[in-house]
Design an enzyme around this catalytic site. Structure first.
Site, PDB file in Angstrom:
ATOM      1  N   HIS A 187       0.704  -1.219   0.002  1.00 56.40           N
ATOM      2  CA  HIS A 187       0.087  -0.019  -0.049  1.00 56.40           C
ATOM      3  C   HIS A 187       0.971   1.238  -0.201  1.00 56.40           C
ATOM      4  O   HIS A 187       2.295   1.117   0.462  1.00 56.40           O
ATOM      5  CB  HIS A 187      -0.963  -0.059   1.285  1.00 56.40           C
ATOM      6  CG  HIS A 187      -0.416   0.261   2.414  1.00 56.40           C
ATOM      7  ND1 HIS A 187       0.640  -0.945   2.988  1.00 56.40           N
ATOM      8  CD2 HIS A 187       0.044   1.133   3.411  1.00 56.40           C
ATOM      9  CE1 HIS A 187       1.120  -0.081   4.195  1.00 56.40           C
ATOM     10  NE2 HIS A 187       0.852   0.840   4.370  1.00 56.40           N
ATOM     11  N   GLN A 223       0.580   5.771   0.811  1.00 55.55           N
ATOM     12  CA  GLN A 223      -0.151   6.783   1.547  1.00 55.55           C
ATOM     13  C   GLN A 223      -0.283   7.955   0.836  1.00 55.55           C
ATOM     14  O   GLN A 223       0.606   8.501  -0.288  1.00 55.55           O
ATOM     15  CB  GLN A 223       0.161   6.963   2.835  1.00 55.55           C
ATOM     16  CG  GLN A 223       0.139   5.998   3.743  1.00 55.55           C
ATOM     17  CD  GLN A 223       0.758   6.474   5.120  1.00 55.55           C
ATOM     18  OE1 GLN A 223       0.027   7.125   5.792  1.00 55.55           O
ATOM     19  NE2 GLN A 223       1.656   5.499   5.615  1.00 55.55           N
ATOM     20  N   LYS A 231      22.408   1.956   6.668  1.00 52.73           N
ATOM     21  CA  LYS A 231      23.008   3.224   7.114  1.00 52.73           C
ATOM     22  C   LYS A 231      22.190   3.986   8.020  1.00 52.73           C
ATOM     23  O   LYS A 231      21.116   4.174   7.992  1.00 52.73           O
ATOM     24  CB  LYS A 231      23.162   4.165   5.522  1.00 52.73           C
ATOM     25  CG  LYS A 231      23.559   5.397   5.825  1.00 52.73           C
ATOM     26  CD  LYS A 231      24.910   5.638   6.176  1.00 52.73           C
ATOM     27  CE  LYS A 231      25.333   7.091   6.303  1.00 52.73           C
ATOM     28  NZ  LYS A 231      26.673   7.281   6.957  1.00 52.73           N
ATOM     29  N   MET A 268      21.532   7.538   9.383  1.00 52.40           N
ATOM     30  CA  MET A 268      21.634   9.083   9.429  1.00 52.40           C
ATOM     31  C   MET A 268      21.415   9.406  10.683  1.00 52.40           C
ATOM     32  O   MET A 268      20.556  10.105  10.996  1.00 52.40           O
ATOM     33  CB  MET A 268      20.378   9.500   8.480  1.00 52.40           C
ATOM     34  CG  MET A 268      20.687   9.024   7.054  1.00 52.40           C
ATOM     35  SD  MET A 268      21.929  10.136   6.076  1.00 52.40           S
ATOM     36  CE  MET A 268      22.083   9.273   4.547  1.00 52.40           C
ATOM     37  N   VAL A 269      22.452   9.351  11.646  1.00 52.27           N
ATOM     38  CA  VAL A 269      22.712   9.994  12.946  1.00 52.27           C
ATOM     39  C   VAL A 269      23.584  11.077  13.127  1.00 52.27           C
ATOM     40  O   VAL A 269      24.500  11.226  12.366  1.00 52.27           O
ATOM     41  CB  VAL A 269      22.576   8.903  13.922  1.00 52.27           C
ATOM     42  CG1 VAL A 269      21.585   7.870  13.642  1.00 52.27           C
ATOM     43  CG2 VAL A 269      23.959   7.887  13.529  1.00 52.27           C
ATOM     44  N   GLU A 296      25.424  13.300  10.638  1.00 51.87           N
ATOM     45  CA  GLU A 296      24.323  13.726   9.700  1.00 51.87           C
ATOM     46  C   GLU A 296      23.381  14.779  10.278  1.00 51.87           C
ATOM     47  O   GLU A 296      22.705  15.265   9.462  1.00 51.87           O
ATOM     48  CB  GLU A 296      23.749  12.250   9.156  1.00 51.87           C
ATOM     49  CG  GLU A 296      24.786  11.581   8.101  1.00 51.87           C
ATOM     50  CD  GLU A 296      25.784  10.904   8.840  1.00 51.87           C
ATOM     51  OE1 GLU A 296      25.780  10.873  10.262  1.00 51.87           O
ATOM     52  OE2 GLU A 296      26.225   9.859   8.152  1.00 51.87           O
TER      53      GLU A 296
END
Ligand SMILES: O=P(O)(O)O[C@H]1O[C@H](CO)[C@@H](O)[C@H](O)[C@H]1O
Ligand SMILES: O=P(O)(O)O[C@H]1O[C@H](CO)[C@@H](O)[C@H](O)[C@H]1O
Lengths: 351, 351
Positions: free
Chosen positions: A166, A168, A314, A316-317, A320
């Site tokens: 599905h 959204q 990966k 993204m912390v 980043e």
């Protein structure tokens, strides 16, 4: 001093759609990974689960019963982040405490009556029905709302809470940050360079071939020069198209075909149902429908999190979040890997 | 029509540090969560593991042996994303394919010789040593690099690949996206309103109290009015301070104390070692050291991912990646919960 090699030497690349930079440090792939390993994604979803609120004939949270649908199926999100009638918060009283009204609608669209398929496993004709519905949604909601965001969160890793295929649709009374950036950057580019940014970009990428993953008569998929996610791609039409409803039926067929090819490659990369968030960015709607929006070019972004394997993503912390996005392989390396991969889905292969 | 209530009615809030908006849809907390549940974080880290490269006397990837350190310990990252001598990629040839040189250094700093402690479980005097080292790092790297990003990724959920308490420092020859935004926004604010943005903000929040989590003589921690992560906080000094080295020893002691209080509350919220990425933003350095940077105010951001429990996080995916960040409880609700929580760490409580 050695000559510059993007695979060995960190550098910055400019993202002209977001007016920001990404740090490319491809030598980082050499470090060993001892961090979090994800649960492998579930491979055994039942075709029909009467307790799954997205299945045909199921009862949803609000008590409504789904029809016995046999193609796509659209309904209002039972827990919408945007509602059409939220009261206005009133005007700003201070520049540090600014509020604005937000109104909208959130819908869910099932792609198929079966829970155990995904887009790459569907027939091109079935994917076409999804594309037609997307176009219809822009036509239906566009006149009321300046932005209609169609997006798919695929896989538990991407916060998707239901395995049934599905997407959204969140339509809003405001232009959200990301499209507002894309609007500003594309407008400035046309003004300065005389050609719509992404039309020129597709032309140049088609010529260079270095970052092209798949292409056909009407469409092109590249790992953009400024990609941040390891295997991020950008899906672009070759001709100038503002919005999904503008697609001819030929272009829709060929879109279904290129989506199936791209998503099959994604699944084959680590032999797993590849998680991602994807979404469409077309020219804004609402009052923009009456304005000259020729700086826009319709496109779709695919943002997949996996980096090394089916279970190593990966993150993204840290750097980043606080400083700048950073990637661990070059976009050219990612494109090369994706290009080399078979277009026959691993689940359909005779073992 | 009902009156506007931020807990029931979606609205947008403006982030003046990033010049962007966040969608607040607090009624979304009512929806049930059937999606991904994280592994609970490991609770039994051994105090000393000779195979952990961050421990005293361990051998690291490059063959170096760590000293028998008994406080903080700093070393060069063995897999740095930034190296001091990367060759220049050469000049831009086209506005859609822009590259820039990136140079820098990456260091790792262990907070403590033991692997089984975290900042909130350390003594205030031990936290002070960490703060002193942070200030030293800015003094040491600042003259060479315009940006020195100090950050901590805590917890496997935040991509942290080693449980030993540590942070990282990435110094770069360029001003990364996020600080460049904060630079532009703070500069414009001072110009327009005559007061440094975050100095005025701290004053107003201290007065309003609604979003204050902890405070003392020199510091204030708030869930900012524009927070995007569920329990995000902003740590602010009360007086105008540009950079970490400017802190007096009194201010460092009181910073150690407020950090311990905040992080204890975080751990107590779901009785788990609370994952987050945190980092310091002070005025840029390098050539900026000679310029008037009075629009800046030193601050630290805490970005924790957890939303509902120790194992259910907020996913910043789909709509958030493609359109706009969205939160599921109001900043005021988050502040109220954090404020109400005990300042005695759950691990130290007599059961
Ligand atoms: O701590 P590590 O192993 O260097 O790596 C972690 O932090 C880095 C900086 O935030 C990120 O780029 C990585 O994706 C993350 O896994
Ligand atoms: O509504 P869903 O699919 O359960 O929720 C998912 O997608 C939303 C839109 O991207 C996000 O805000 C949620 O954090 C995520 O879990």
């Amino acid at each position: 001093k050695p000559n510059f090699d993007p695979r060995d030497h960190q550098h910055l690349r400019y993202n002209p759609l977001r007016d920001s930079w990404v740090l490319v440090s491809a030598h980082r792939m050499k470090r060993p990974w001892k961090g979090q390993v994800e649960k492998p994604s579930e491979d055994s979803v039942p075709r029909h689960d009467p307790n799954n609120p997205l299945c045909p004939a199921s009862t949803r949270a609000n008590g409504e019963v789904n029809p016995e649908y046999d193609s796509t199926f659209l309904f209002e999100n039972d827990f919408p982040a945007l509602q059409p009638d939220a009261p206005d918060p009133g005007s700003d009283h201070h520049p540090l405490f600014r509020t604005k009204a937000a109104r909208g609608v959130c819908k869910v669209m099932c792609f198929h009556p079966w829970s155990d398929v995904t887009l790459p496993l569907m027939q091109p004709e079935e994917i076409c029905k999804v594309i037609d519905k997307w176009a219809e949604l822009i036509e239906e909601l566009g006149p009321t709302y300046p932005w209609v965001q169609i997006f798919e969160n695929k896989g538990a890793m991407m916060g998707c809470s239901n395995p049934h295929p599905h997407c959204q649709v969140w339509a809003s009374s405001f232009l959200p940050n990301e499209p507002a950036l894309a609007e500003r950057c594309q407008r400035a580019y046309l003004q300065k360079h005389g050609e719509p940014m992404l039309l020129e970009y597709a032309r140049m990428e088609a010529q260079a071939q270095e970052r092209v993953v798949v292409e056909n008569e009407h469409w092109l998929v590249v790992v953009p020069y400024w990609a941040t996610w390891p295997f991020q791609t950008l899906l672009l039409p070759r001709r100038h198209i503002l919005r999904l409803p503008d697609l001819t039926s030929q272009e829709r067929n060929s879109l279904a075909s290129i989506m199936k090819r791209l998503l099959t490659k994604y699944d084959n990369l680590f032999e797993v149902s590849f998680p991602y968030s994807m979404g469409w960015h077309g020219a804004p709607t609402g009052h923009y429908l009456k304005e000259d929006m020729n700086h826009w070019q319709l496109h779709a972004h695919y943002y997949p999190p996996l980096l090394r394997s089916a279970t190593v993503r990966k993150f993204m912390v840290g750097y980043e979040m606080l400083a700048q996005e950073q990637r661990d392989l070059t976009p050219e390396q990612a494109a090369e890997r994706l290009k080399a991969i078979s277009e026959e889905h691993y689940k359909n292969r005779v073992k």
